[in-house]
Write an enzyme that holds these catalytic residues in place. Structure first.
Site, PDB file in Angstrom:
ATOM      1  N   HIS A  45       0.842  -1.196   0.000  1.00 47.31           N
ATOM      2  CA  HIS A  45       0.000   0.000   0.000  1.00 47.31           C
ATOM      3  C   HIS A  45       0.874   1.242   0.000  1.00 47.31           C
ATOM      4  O   HIS A  45       1.804   1.363   0.804  1.00 47.31           O
ATOM      5  CB  HIS A  45      -0.925   0.019   1.215  1.00 47.31           C
ATOM      6  CG  HIS A  45      -1.779   1.258   1.275  1.00 47.31           C
ATOM      7  ND1 HIS A  45      -2.711   1.563   0.305  1.00 47.31           N
ATOM      8  CD2 HIS A  45      -1.819   2.281   2.165  1.00 47.31           C
ATOM      9  CE1 HIS A  45      -3.300   2.707   0.599  1.00 47.31           C
ATOM     10  NE2 HIS A  45      -2.772   3.168   1.723  1.00 47.31           N
ATOM     11  N   SER A  46       0.580   2.194  -0.898  1.00 48.93           N
ATOM     12  CA  SER A  46       1.275   3.465  -1.002  1.00 48.93           C
ATOM     13  C   SER A  46       2.773   3.227  -1.231  1.00 48.93           C
ATOM     14  O   SER A  46       3.139   2.629  -2.247  1.00 48.93           O
ATOM     15  CB  SER A  46       1.000   4.311   0.252  1.00 48.93           C
ATOM     16  OG  SER A  46       1.336   5.660   0.036  1.00 48.93           O
ATOM     17  N   MET A  47       3.650   3.675  -0.336  1.00 50.83           N
ATOM     18  CA  MET A  47       5.065   3.351  -0.504  1.00 50.83           C
ATOM     19  C   MET A  47       5.259   1.856  -0.681  1.00 50.83           C
ATOM     20  O   MET A  47       6.086   1.404  -1.479  1.00 50.83           O
ATOM     21  CB  MET A  47       5.880   3.826   0.699  1.00 50.83           C
ATOM     22  CG  MET A  47       7.366   3.445   0.614  1.00 50.83           C
ATOM     23  SD  MET A  47       8.293   3.639   2.152  1.00 50.83           S
ATOM     24  CE  MET A  47       7.833   2.125   3.019  1.00 50.83           C
ATOM     25  N   SER A 106      -1.433  -0.836  -4.275  1.00 48.65           N
ATOM     26  CA  SER A 106      -2.563  -0.120  -3.693  1.00 48.65           C
ATOM     27  C   SER A 106      -2.193   1.329  -3.390  1.00 48.65           C
ATOM     28  O   SER A 106      -1.143   1.603  -2.804  1.00 48.65           O
ATOM     29  CB  SER A 106      -2.985  -0.829  -2.395  1.00 48.65           C
ATOM     30  OG  SER A 106      -3.836  -0.015  -1.610  1.00 48.65           O
TER      31      SER A 106
END
Length: 252
Positions: A89-91, A117
């Site tokens: 997720h993200s990073m 994500s």
């Protein structure tokens, strides 16, 4: 998997599919604990424990992508599970993608599925200035304006904030200094997950992911912003189960 790098919230000895999870900047393995019991019984969730947080808070965090993914690949070891997926997720989405490419460079078994994500495609240019080199107060203000991602309980406790900021800045340095190297598309399936109100999940920001994997790409958008995961856990767990088990049936 190297035990110091992995957290298994719920052990499922009969599971035939492994799901390795990577958190957002400043996040830890604990963010994935609620998903462990929501996923189908056939899926064993393992969350990566990254240095600089939770049980590893005394260890210096990585601040560059290359040594981080090399350490993660070492932790997975020479023989990845027969069936597994990466979720970030993200990073964590960018790290999961680069981890898969590092595993390919090492000649290791690749994931059947890569789930990215809440992260724009890595070939999309960013106009925002880098944040990781800012003074603390300016950094905090920018983070809250862009993401609102620092919990209030940390903001209100100076000692907690002093412990948290170096890891968060190091995580931002990981992706803000990242440059996409030219390599062939990954020979696996890719799924993009995002929040309907998250700019990083908008089509113009995220559609480029589909060109980075040759096994086909899908897209799921859930109600919510950048941290839609915490608001939509049952729906996200159900989607993960559908995507992973469909892929498992196709594989065997």
């Amino acid at each position: 998997m190297n035990g110091s790098w992995s957290s298994v919230p719920v052990r499922r000895p009969a599971a035939d599919y492994q799901l390795f999870c990577l958190p957002h900047a400043g996040g830890g393995a604990s963010m994935f604990v609620p998903f462990a019991t929501l996923l189908p019984e056939r899926i064993q969730l393992q969350a990566f424990l990254l240095p600089g947080r939770e049980s590893r808070f005394r260890e210096p965090p990585h601040d560059r992508m290359e040594p981080l993914v090399a350490a993660l690949a070492d932790a997975i070891g020479p023989t990845p599970p027969p069936r597994y997926a990466l979720f970030g997720h993200s990073m964590g989405a960018l790290v999961a993608f680069e981890l898969a490419r590092e595993l390919r460079r090492r000649g290791r078994r690749l994931p059947d599925l890569l789930i990215v994500s809440g992260r724009r495609a890595p070939d999309r240019l960013v106009e925002n200035r880098p944040l990781h080199g800012l003074p603390d107060q300016a950094f905090i203000a920018e983070i809250q304006a862009r993401y609102g991602g620092i919990p209030q309980v940390i903001l209100e406790e100076p000692e907690l904030l002093a412990l948290f900021l170096p890891t968060l800045k190091a995580d931002f340095a990981v992706f803000e200094t990242h440059r996409l190297a030219e390599e062939p598309p990954l020979p696996c399936r890719l799924a993009f997950y995002g929040g309907s109100e998250d700019p990083q999940s908008a089509p113009e920001a995220s559609n480029g992911w589909s060109a980075l994997a040759s096994g086909g790409a899908s897209r799921r958008i859930f109600p919510g912003g950048h941290f839609y995961l915490t608001e939509q856990r049952p729906a996200v767990a159900r989607a993960i189960g559908e995507d992973l088990l469909v892929d498992a049936f196709q594989a065997g």
